[in-house]
Design an enzyme around this catalytic site. Structure first.
Site, mmCIF file in Angstrom:
data_model
loop_
_atom_site.group_PDB
_atom_site.id
_atom_site.type_symbol
_atom_site.label_atom_id
_atom_site.label_comp_id
_atom_site.label_asym_id
_atom_site.label_seq_id
_atom_site.Cartn_x
_atom_site.Cartn_y
_atom_site.Cartn_z
ATOM 1 C CB VAL A 108 -0.946 -0.010 1.228
ATOM 2 C CG1 VAL A 108 -1.922 -1.185 1.146
ATOM 3 C CG2 VAL A 108 -0.171 -0.056 2.547
ATOM 4 C CG HIS A 124 -3.799 -5.840 -0.012
ATOM 5 N ND1 HIS A 124 -2.831 -6.606 0.603
ATOM 6 C CD2 HIS A 124 -4.700 -6.741 -0.513
ATOM 7 C CE1 HIS A 124 -3.140 -7.886 0.480
ATOM 8 N NE2 HIS A 124 -4.255 -7.990 -0.200
ATOM 9 C CB CYS A 152 -17.376 11.839 5.025
ATOM 10 S SG CYS A 152 -17.851 12.109 3.323
ATOM 11 C CB CYS A 155 -22.245 11.147 4.155
ATOM 12 S SG CYS A 155 -20.870 10.123 4.692
ATOM 13 N N GLY A 192 9.182 -11.201 -2.258
ATOM 14 C CA GLY A 192 8.995 -10.567 -0.944
ATOM 15 C C GLY A 192 7.624 -10.735 -0.349
ATOM 16 C CB THR A 193 4.542 -12.022 -0.958
ATOM 17 O OG1 THR A 193 3.348 -12.453 -0.292
ATOM 18 C CG2 THR A 193 4.750 -12.806 -2.226
#
Ligand code: NAD
Length: 249
Positions: A108, A124, A152, A155, A192-193
């Protein structure tokens, strides 16, 4: 762990050189050399000091939105100081080598984009973005406030980071594109996972069903290691640039 040469076997280079369709899946490990902590590694992984159930689930946000928001603010600041490393840049070069190249990331941190990779599939989300927890719309500006999290402006519901938490579904379109690329590629690189977080962990297995060659780059063994055509147990930032330079020769 047995020491292992950093050299990729010639047959692996040959397979890569003759491939038209390549898919790559990256995880937190590719950003480790940029100073972004991974999740699952003992000592250094974030989950060795923090409990995911308290920080990265919808329930955690419902129970303690302030704690979750502040934890993400801390991670966002850490990531904002990080720069792409030679592993990210090697993948930018790879994109220019293969006719069909799909880069899929679980990260991310936006470092692939910052390095210059085009059209990365981000499974992700992106920690730098904020969205409304009710309407799911991306929100870039909101009135200055002392409230944590802020609300927000449309809303009035709480704002949240635009990342996928444990127990949430992945966005359908990127997920479908990722499985499409995995099930039609000739070579799949897993970099890398830990190959533990679903549904991304199933991508290399979709590639295997299509008889793709699997190349893994990870200092540690994973559930994928026994099935890989080749596993390099060295840091991605060291071996990826070497792999790219071999590809060009
Ligand atoms: P993970 O923490 O489960 O595994 C990281 C893996 O990277 C480990 O197997 C480790 O051995 C390996 N690794 C460590 N240093 C490496 C290096 N230099 N080169 C190559 N491999 C290295 O992470 P994951 O598998 O990506 O788990 C998925 C989850 O982690 C996702 O939800 C993702 O969003 C999240 N995550 C993302 C970031 C980020 O954006 N940078 C950071 C932490 C976690």
């Amino acid at each position: 762990m047995a020491t292992q040469s950093r050299e990729f076997p010639p047959e692996i280079i040959k397979i890569l050189k003759s491939s038209q369709r390549v898919a790559v899946l990256t995880g937190a490990g590719i950003s480790a050399e940029s100073g972004v902590p991974t999740f699952r590694e003992a000592q250094t992984g974030l989950w060795s000091s923090f409990d995911p159930a308290e920080l990265a689930t919808p329930q955690a946000f419902h129970q303690n939105p302030k704690l979750v928001w502040e934890w993400y603010t801390w991670r966002r600041e850490l990531i904002s100081r990080a720069q792409p490393n030679p592993g990210h840049y090697a993948l930018v070069e790879m994109e220019t080598i293969f006719p069909e190249f799909t880069l899929i990331t679980q990260n991310v941190d936006g470092l692939h984009r910052l390095a210059g990779s085009q059209a990365t599939i981000e499974l992700h989300g992106d920690i730098s973005r904020t969205r409304c927890s009710f309407e799911n719309q991306i929100i870039s500006d909101w009135p200055e406030t002392d409230e944590i999290p802020p609300h927000c402006p449309h809303c009035g519901e709480l704002l949240r980071p635009d990342v996928v938490w444990f127990g949430e579904s992945l966005p359908a379109e990127p997920l479908e594109a990722a499985f499409q690329a995995a099930s039609s590629c000739q070579v799949f690189l897993s970099i890398g996972t830990s190959t533990l977080v679903e549904p991304a962990a199933s991508l290399p297995f979709a590639a295997l069903r299509n008889e793709a060659a699997i190349i893994e780059i990870n200092p540690q063994e994973t559930p994928l290691t026994p099935l890989a055509s080749y596993s390099s147990h060295h840091p991605a930032g060291e071996v990826l640039p070497e792999l790219v330079s071999k590809m060009k020769r």
